[in-house]
Design an enzyme around this catalytic site. Structure first.
Site, PDB file in Angstrom:
ATOM      1  N   GLY A 131       0.911  -0.940  -0.028  1.00  0.00           N
ATOM      2  CA  GLY A 131      -0.046   0.205  -0.022  1.00  0.00           C
ATOM      3  C   GLY A 131       0.934   1.230  -0.033  1.00  0.00           C
ATOM      4  O   GLY A 131       2.010   0.977  -0.295  1.00  0.00           O
ATOM      5  N   GLU A 160      10.042  -2.966   3.769  1.00  0.00           N
ATOM      6  CA  GLU A 160      10.699  -2.043   2.573  1.00  0.00           C
ATOM      7  C   GLU A 160      11.270  -2.768   1.342  1.00  0.00           C
ATOM      8  O   GLU A 160      12.252  -2.508   0.849  1.00  0.00           O
ATOM      9  CB  GLU A 160      11.709  -1.045   2.979  1.00  0.00           C
ATOM     10  CG  GLU A 160      11.341  -0.417   4.287  1.00  0.00           C
ATOM     11  CD  GLU A 160      10.247   0.754   4.065  1.00  0.00           C
ATOM     12  OE1 GLU A 160       9.848   1.062   2.823  1.00  0.00           O
ATOM     13  OE2 GLU A 160       9.470   1.428   5.117  1.00  0.00           O
ATOM     14  N   CYS A 177      -6.074  10.042   3.709  1.00  0.00           N
ATOM     15  CA  CYS A 177      -5.624  11.143   2.987  1.00  0.00           C
ATOM     16  C   CYS A 177      -5.438  12.458   3.864  1.00  0.00           C
ATOM     17  O   CYS A 177      -6.703  12.568   4.880  1.00  0.00           O
ATOM     18  CB  CYS A 177      -6.626  11.376   1.900  1.00  0.00           C
ATOM     19  SG  CYS A 177      -6.248  12.958   1.140  1.00  0.00           S
TER      20      CYS A 177
HETATM   21 MG    MG Z   1       6.838   0.532   6.758  1.00  0.00          MG
HETATM   22 ZN    ZN Z   2      -8.092  13.302  -0.280  1.00  0.00          ZN
END
Ligand code: MG
Ligand code: ZN
Ligand code: ADP
Length: 204
Positions: A19, A92, A148
């Site tokens: 993600g 990572e 967000c």
């Molecule tokens: Mg991370």
């Molecule tokens: Zn947004």
């Protein structure tokens, strides 16, 4: 998916957690590895040396941490793997390149469980190898979402705030933000300022 572990046994098992930045990939990785430890399975965690943000531990943005082995390349994981290790975590993973795909195949062929976490897209929104390739061969794929910072919707993109760098720029909140598709721009110069938009959406 953890319920399948007893069933698959020595066949091997690949999990991908992916993600945007701040979406909880590292937290989810640590959660799964902690459960494996509770089940008394030997766990080893690897991370690329390029990501030196938190020293030798794997650390989430919320402060959870677990000790890890730093590697300069994906193939170094094979040399550092202990015979008795049952579960292998990699954080990572986007910094380890396509070589990681073969390495994961090799580890899993020995009957181990591999849990890989990494960014699915770069700051331009382009698929970030080797995550797409690992998603294709995985037994389980989890897409995590952040929030967000502009509008509060689920965020699937990583907004870069710093101009004029290449694909890899290691950083956290000073360099990146989680944003939804609408509030995100591949161009740092065109990123909507957070304060301005946030002021318009608060006060309800
Ligand atoms: Mg991370
Ligand atoms: Zn947004
Ligand atoms: P990742 O590994 O995907 O970058 P982490 O697991 O390190 O994410 O951190 C996730 C944590 O980051 C969340 O649980 C939350 O405490 C914190 N966080 C900070 N900013 C955000 C955001 N915009 N959306 C969601 N979580 C955020």
């Amino acid at each position: 998916m953890e319920g399948h572990q007893a069933l698959v046994g020595d066949v091997g098992w690949i999990e991908v957690i992916c993600g945007s930045m701040f979406s909880g990939k590292t937290e989810e990785l640590i959660r799964r590895l902690t459960r494996a430890t509770i089940a008394r399975q030997r766990v080893q965690v690897f991370k690329p040396a390029v990501d030196a943000r938190f020293g030798k531990d794997v650390v989430s943005h919320s402060g959870q941490r677990t000790p890890s082995v730093e590697v300069a390349s994906a193939s170094e994981i094979l040399g550092r793997l202990d015979e008795s290790t049952k579960v292998v975590g990699v954080d990572e993973a986007q910094f380890l390149g396509l070589e990681l795909v073969d390495v994961v195949e090799e580890i899993v062929s020995g009957g181990r469980r591999v849990v890989v976490a990494g960014l699915d897209q770069d700051y331009m929104g382009r698929p970030f190898e080797p995550i797409p390739q690992l998603m294709a061969i995985a037994d389980s794929v989890t897409k995590t979402m952040a929030v967000c910072v502009v509008c509060g919707h689920p965020a699937n993109k990583t907004q870069r705030l710093v101009e004029g760098e290449g694909r890899v720029l290691v950083g956290a909140s000073e360099a990146y933000e989680a944003r939804c598709r609408r509030c995100w721009s591949p161009d740092p110069a065109k990123a909507i300022p957070v304060e301005f938009e946030a002021a318009g959406t608060t006060g309800v």
